[in-house]
Design an enzyme around this catalytic site. Sequence first.
Site, PDB file in Angstrom:
ATOM      1  N   SER A 136       0.862  -1.186   0.000  1.00  0.00           N
ATOM      2  CA  SER A 136       0.000   0.000   0.000  1.00  0.00           C
ATOM      3  C   SER A 136       0.897   1.234   0.000  1.00  0.00           C
ATOM      4  CB  SER A 136      -0.856  -0.014   1.269  1.00  0.00           C
ATOM      5  OG  SER A 136      -1.539   1.197   1.436  1.00  0.00           O
TER       6      SER A 136
ATOM      7  N   TYR B 147      -2.514  -0.686  10.258  1.00  0.00           N
ATOM      8  CA  TYR B 147      -2.442  -1.028   8.836  1.00  0.00           C
ATOM      9  C   TYR B 147      -1.067  -0.631   8.293  1.00  0.00           C
ATOM     10  CZ  TYR B 147      -4.076  -1.065   3.912  1.00  0.00           C
ATOM     11  OH  TYR B 147      -4.245  -1.313   2.576  1.00  0.00           O
TER      12      TYR B 147
END
Length: 269
Positions: free
Chosen positions: A148, A161
């Site tokens: 990501s 995350y």
Amino acid sequence: MTDFSSVRNKVVIITGAADGLGEAIAQCYAENGMKVIVSDVNMEKGFRVVEQIKSKGGEATFVKADVSKEEEVKEMINFAVKTYGRLDGIVNNAGIAASNRPVHEYSVQEFEKVTDVDLKGVFLGMKYGIEAILKSKSSGGFIINIASLAGLLGNSSMGLYTSSKHGVVGLTKSAALDYAPHNITVNAICPGTFRTSIWGEAPEELVQDYAKMLSPNERLGDPKEVGHLALFLASDLARYISGAAISIDAGSSAGKITPAKWSHPEILD
Ligand SMILES: NC(=O)c1ccc[n+]([C@@H]2O[C@H](COP(=O)([O-])OP(=O)(O)OC[C@H]3O[C@@H](n4cnc5c(N)ncnc54)[C@H](O)[C@@H]3O)[C@@H](O)[C@H]2O)c1
């Protein structure tokens, strides 16, 4: 003309391929003649993706596996090898979002839940996937980990995350060095903001606002754009690319956006 035919007949597993970016990668791979193992916890959607691929003349099978569970990941890899006799690549894509809060407000349970899928899941896919690729003596072996933008930059209120995705980039870089002599490329794709169900019930307006805030071209990414990048990385055109964390984010990770005053805005007229 650039020729992507080197991917034809490569056997690949894609985790979390029943939806979103994983599904787009699966469709793109199958359209280009790869043998695709669609893996997910969601059987209904997984079988639907397989049926769609088959209806267009592609080759795909479904296997249910929760990437956070070692035995299920082992079974997933065994299934691929039993079905197609070999494994050439794995795309470790399955991932979940975490809640948004400052680090001290996360519970240990949420830390474990997110880390189990987003980091341990990628580790397990690499561990058992790489063993199978080595045993298959693939001449074009590849690992693609879907990290990501949060694997490259810190994010306020996204500590869990972000930590898992940084871990995925770390695993990718180290493994690239471990397996370069064995002809397996290992890369991470770092998507910016794509419209998939990872956004859950978030209203469209909010997602669009996020896109405007986070994406320099003010639009959400199309999952197919990740599919095209993943196709290139799976092909023999990309054999000299390894250990890279490639952002696909319209420039979001390139730096801070500050208001710019053009001297000659009439060029756009
Ligand atoms: N969509 C974005 O904007 C974006 C941005 C950056 C990174 N990513 C990453 O891309 C990957 C795919 O995200 P997406 O947006 O397509 O999400 P999505 O929610 O649309 O799809 C994820 C898929 O993974 C499956 N899954 C969830 N937990 C699983 C588990 N434990 N085992 C196996 N499968 C599981 C789900 O059933 C679903 O089919 C994730 O790793 C995510 O972190 C997405």
